[in-house]
Design a protein around this motif. Sequence first.
Motif, PDB file in Angstrom:
ATOM      1  N   LEU A  30      -7.244 -47.618  -2.009  1.00 42.04           N
ATOM      2  CA  LEU A  30      -8.050 -47.829  -3.201  1.00 42.04           C
ATOM      3  C   LEU A  30      -8.582 -46.472  -3.664  1.00 42.04           C
ATOM      4  CD1 LEU A  30      -9.631 -49.515  -5.285  1.00 42.04           C
ATOM      5  CD2 LEU A  30     -11.408 -49.840  -3.531  1.00 42.04           C
ATOM      6  N   VAL A  31      -8.191 -46.072  -4.869  1.00 44.43           N
ATOM      7  CA  VAL A  31      -8.686 -44.838  -5.467  1.00 44.43           C
ATOM      8  C   VAL A  31      -9.782 -45.209  -6.452  1.00 44.43           C
ATOM      9  CG1 VAL A  31      -8.114 -42.778  -6.792  1.00 44.43           C
ATOM     10  CG2 VAL A  31      -6.440 -43.741  -5.211  1.00 44.43           C
ATOM     11  N   ALA A  32     -10.990 -44.752  -6.173  1.00 46.04           N
ATOM     12  CA  ALA A  32     -12.117 -45.108  -7.021  1.00 46.04           C
ATOM     13  C   ALA A  32     -13.133 -43.971  -6.985  1.00 46.04           C
ATOM     14  CB  ALA A  32     -12.759 -46.404  -6.537  1.00 46.04           C
ATOM     15  N   PRO A  33     -13.421 -43.358  -8.117  1.00 47.15           N
ATOM     16  CA  PRO A  33     -14.394 -42.262  -8.145  1.00 47.15           C
ATOM     17  C   PRO A  33     -15.785 -42.759  -7.764  1.00 47.15           C
ATOM     18  CG  PRO A  33     -13.063 -42.322 -10.154  1.00 47.15           C
ATOM     19  CD  PRO A  33     -12.808 -43.597  -9.422  1.00 47.15           C
ATOM     20  N   PRO A  34     -16.697 -41.840  -7.443  1.00 46.67           N
ATOM     21  CA  PRO A  34     -18.075 -42.238  -7.155  1.00 46.67           C
ATOM     22  C   PRO A  34     -18.662 -43.046  -8.318  1.00 46.67           C
ATOM     23  CG  PRO A  34     -17.730 -39.941  -6.582  1.00 46.67           C
ATOM     24  CD  PRO A  34     -16.499 -40.388  -7.309  1.00 46.67           C
ATOM     25  N   THR A 160      -3.433 -39.291  -2.836  1.00 46.99           N
ATOM     26  CA  THR A 160      -3.355 -40.376  -1.850  1.00 46.99           C
ATOM     27  C   THR A 160      -1.940 -40.678  -1.379  1.00 46.99           C
ATOM     28  OG1 THR A 160      -3.267 -41.945  -3.674  1.00 46.99           O
ATOM     29  CG2 THR A 160      -5.443 -41.480  -2.728  1.00 46.99           C
ATOM     30  N   ASP A 161      -0.948 -39.938  -1.852  1.00 48.30           N
ATOM     31  CA  ASP A 161       0.435 -40.253  -1.482  1.00 48.30           C
ATOM     32  C   ASP A 161       0.645 -40.193   0.015  1.00 48.30           C
ATOM     33  OD1 ASP A 161       0.921 -40.569  -4.124  1.00 48.30           O
ATOM     34  OD2 ASP A 161       1.934 -38.643  -4.405  1.00 48.30           O
ATOM     35  N   ARG A 162       0.108 -39.167   0.655  1.00 50.45           N
ATOM     36  CA  ARG A 162       0.292 -38.998   2.088  1.00 50.45           C
ATOM     37  C   ARG A 162      -0.367 -40.145   2.861  1.00 50.45           C
ATOM     38  NH1 ARG A 162       3.147 -38.133   6.366  1.00 50.45           N
ATOM     39  NH2 ARG A 162       2.048 -37.145   8.106  1.00 50.45           N
ATOM     40  N   LEU A 166       1.474 -42.897   5.334  1.00 46.46           N
ATOM     41  CA  LEU A 166       1.069 -43.122   6.720  1.00 46.46           C
ATOM     42  C   LEU A 166       0.807 -44.602   6.985  1.00 46.46           C
ATOM     43  CD1 LEU A 166      -1.380 -40.146   7.427  1.00 46.46           C
ATOM     44  CD2 LEU A 166       0.740 -40.630   8.634  1.00 46.46           C
ATOM     45  N   LEU A 167       0.202 -45.278   6.013  1.00 48.07           N
ATOM     46  CA  LEU A 167      -0.125 -46.685   6.204  1.00 48.07           C
ATOM     47  C   LEU A 167       1.111 -47.577   6.209  1.00 48.07           C
ATOM     48  CD1 LEU A 167      -3.356 -47.001   4.024  1.00 48.07           C
ATOM     49  CD2 LEU A 167      -3.182 -46.992   6.520  1.00 48.07           C
TER      50      LEU A 167
END
Length: 799
Positions: A30-34, A160-162, A166-167
């Motif tokens: 999940l990519v979510a800014p502050p 977040t690609d890496r 990994l997941l």
Amino acid sequence: MLPADLPDLPIRAVLDDVTAALDEHGTAVLVAPPGTGKTTVMPLALAGTVVVAEPRRLAARAAATRMAALLGEPVGRTVGYAVRGDRKLSRDTRIEVVTTGLLVRRLQRDPSLERVGTVVLDEIHERHLDADLLLTLLLDARAGLRPDLRLLATSATVATDRVAALLGDGTPVITAHVRTHPVTITYTPPARGERAEQRVARTVRTALSEQDGDVLVFLPGAGEINRVTGLLSGVHTVPLHGRLPAAKQDAALTQGTARRVVLATAVAESSLTVPGVRAVVDSGLARVPRMDHRRGLAGLVTTRVSMSVAEQRTGRAGREAPGRVYRCWAEHEHATLPAQPEPEIRTADLTRLALELACWGTPDGSALDWWDPPPAGALAAGRAVLTALGALDATGAVTDRGRRIADVGLHPRLARALLDGAEAVGATAAAEVVALLDDETLATGTSVEDTLRRLRRDGDRRWAREVRRLAALVPAGPHRTPDPALVVALAHPERLARRRAPGSPVYLMAGGTAAELDGATDAEWLAIASADRQPGRTQGKIRLAARADQALAERAAPALLSEADEIAWAGGDVVARHVRRLGAIVLRDKPLPDPDPARVRDALVDGLRAEGLDLLRWTESATRLRQRLALLHRALGDPWPSVTDDALLTAAPVWLGPELATARRRADLAKVDTHGALRRLLPWPAAGRLDELAPDRIQVPSGARVRIDYGADDPVLPVKLQETFGWLDTPAVADGRVPVLLHLLSPAGRPVAITRDLSTFWREGYRQVRAELRGRYPKHPWPEDPATATPTARTNRPR
């Protein structure tokens, strides 16, 4: 179980996508800014038992408190937290917020995490060491024991690609977009001679005059926060960092009625929301762990922030309304910032990580999946420390003592100091020192003893609470007079240090590093708790230390004691003595009357290698022999030996063997017959042709035998021109492979021509030489045809 009155946060738009991704794949990013609600709303939407791993204790407490408030419940009911030294949980707790380090320890005890349905790895982009390790161990546990364990990694950045790879293949990456207000960026570079704290304080006053609302200031550490607070007299300042008591942390995260300046460390970058902020002042600095493996100094260093961190800090100004960020550096410097922060695993002390890997059963970590694998050298250094502490055996496997050290939950050095210190001075006395070493912000000077007296006198609650917690982890031990230096030395035996000279502020540590102490002290010995080295400095600086003595040093660090005959080249000569040492510190020494000749020889060879062959006396004959051998090696190669400095130094035991066998000191080297010694390098039977291949002299047409100069790259024959009349073939050496360079001289011995081709010179060059010199030297012959003239070393006879 989302509450009906959930705030309208951006995360609500992707909650279904995240839960569906976890149901289908078991993993998601999940990519979510502050400011989106990813930390405080997302866990509430997940089914089953959820564990949220936060990189910081402050963030863990704040996240649990916020989620409980959204549910209208007290912390510890549905939502609880557990951090080191503090926990609020109950049988009803379904969502538990913990620090990454604590979850690593729980995973070691229960690798299957049987009662956990989902683990949320929050703020994974910050690349803290414990977070990277936790991700690796969870991946291993999921691959073997818990394929049904769901993993959700959250990040405030898009790199977040890496993590997704990994997941597992097909791991979805879901993005929540935050609704931000415009932010104006202003750069405020330093004035001439202005210190960082002064620049920040000046910029804060500018922000207060130009912008409404609270001001959030980012500083590298608690020390800078205290100094900036002192510069902002008359301003309502509120500190915010991880070492504050919980009540003060909560106060900083609650908006008041008065306008505030919140002075914060990196804890406020992404995990926390500081309400009411309209302006951000960014010092551009961060404090990160660094390990100087060569000097054995680990600590925190102040560095420039990365671009991604600067952007996260900027976003804090536009959470609730249009805002402004003041960057305390020049605009042109922004492009030189690194793109991302350096992962801790590449720079930090890996001793604790090495212990966790050994407890996991993979001491070198090679079988695990890593975001960035631990550097082999740093990991080996950590294992070496653990072996010395008795935490690992000779094979690298964890020992029972190692598991006890790991269970304490501190850095292995501090855990060892607590366990062994409790036996030596009692649990409370040991815990007092260890609690201080684990939080050096408690120290106000360089003295451990003075700091402990102040903490006891002032009743510092945070320190006292940690002392009680640590003391409860170990047996009570004896009741003896507390000795802080002993406990410090148990943690850092290699930092036991002795003053280099009476009155000097410089101490030599047992590990071999020199460090300087600010302030006067008459202590000959110190047990150094903290030291670092600034870039460009040859020695470290002592930050915190306790008075010690030699008896304590020998008691605390018996493994560093040694006693031996030392024969070495030191200070320009051979030194032979019997020495008792504590690491690099000489405790006692006396001269050796009859040192081992073989070791003396080795020391002399070391001296030659250190100071060069000029220690020997090079006679003219030795120098010429070396030059002749050098030519033959260049021209013919084997079996003629190389006689360069490096080659002679390497072969010194061979060609100087007999001389070194009788030499005892530097002065003996100057007596060596280098010519005779060099002859030992002559290759037999080829050596019988030395004078033929590289003759000392060559006979010229006049009958004279002229010495060849082998000192240059090419052999040179300096000869008067009149002596070469009739000489048509240029001489050569080395079986004719190397022509001799003729320096043709005037009657006065000055060069008038240089040639390797006499025939050409007679035809083309001689005529001009003759024209220039026949008037100057009329008594010497200057024939028109030198190729057929009679060579001579004499002048013309008078008529």
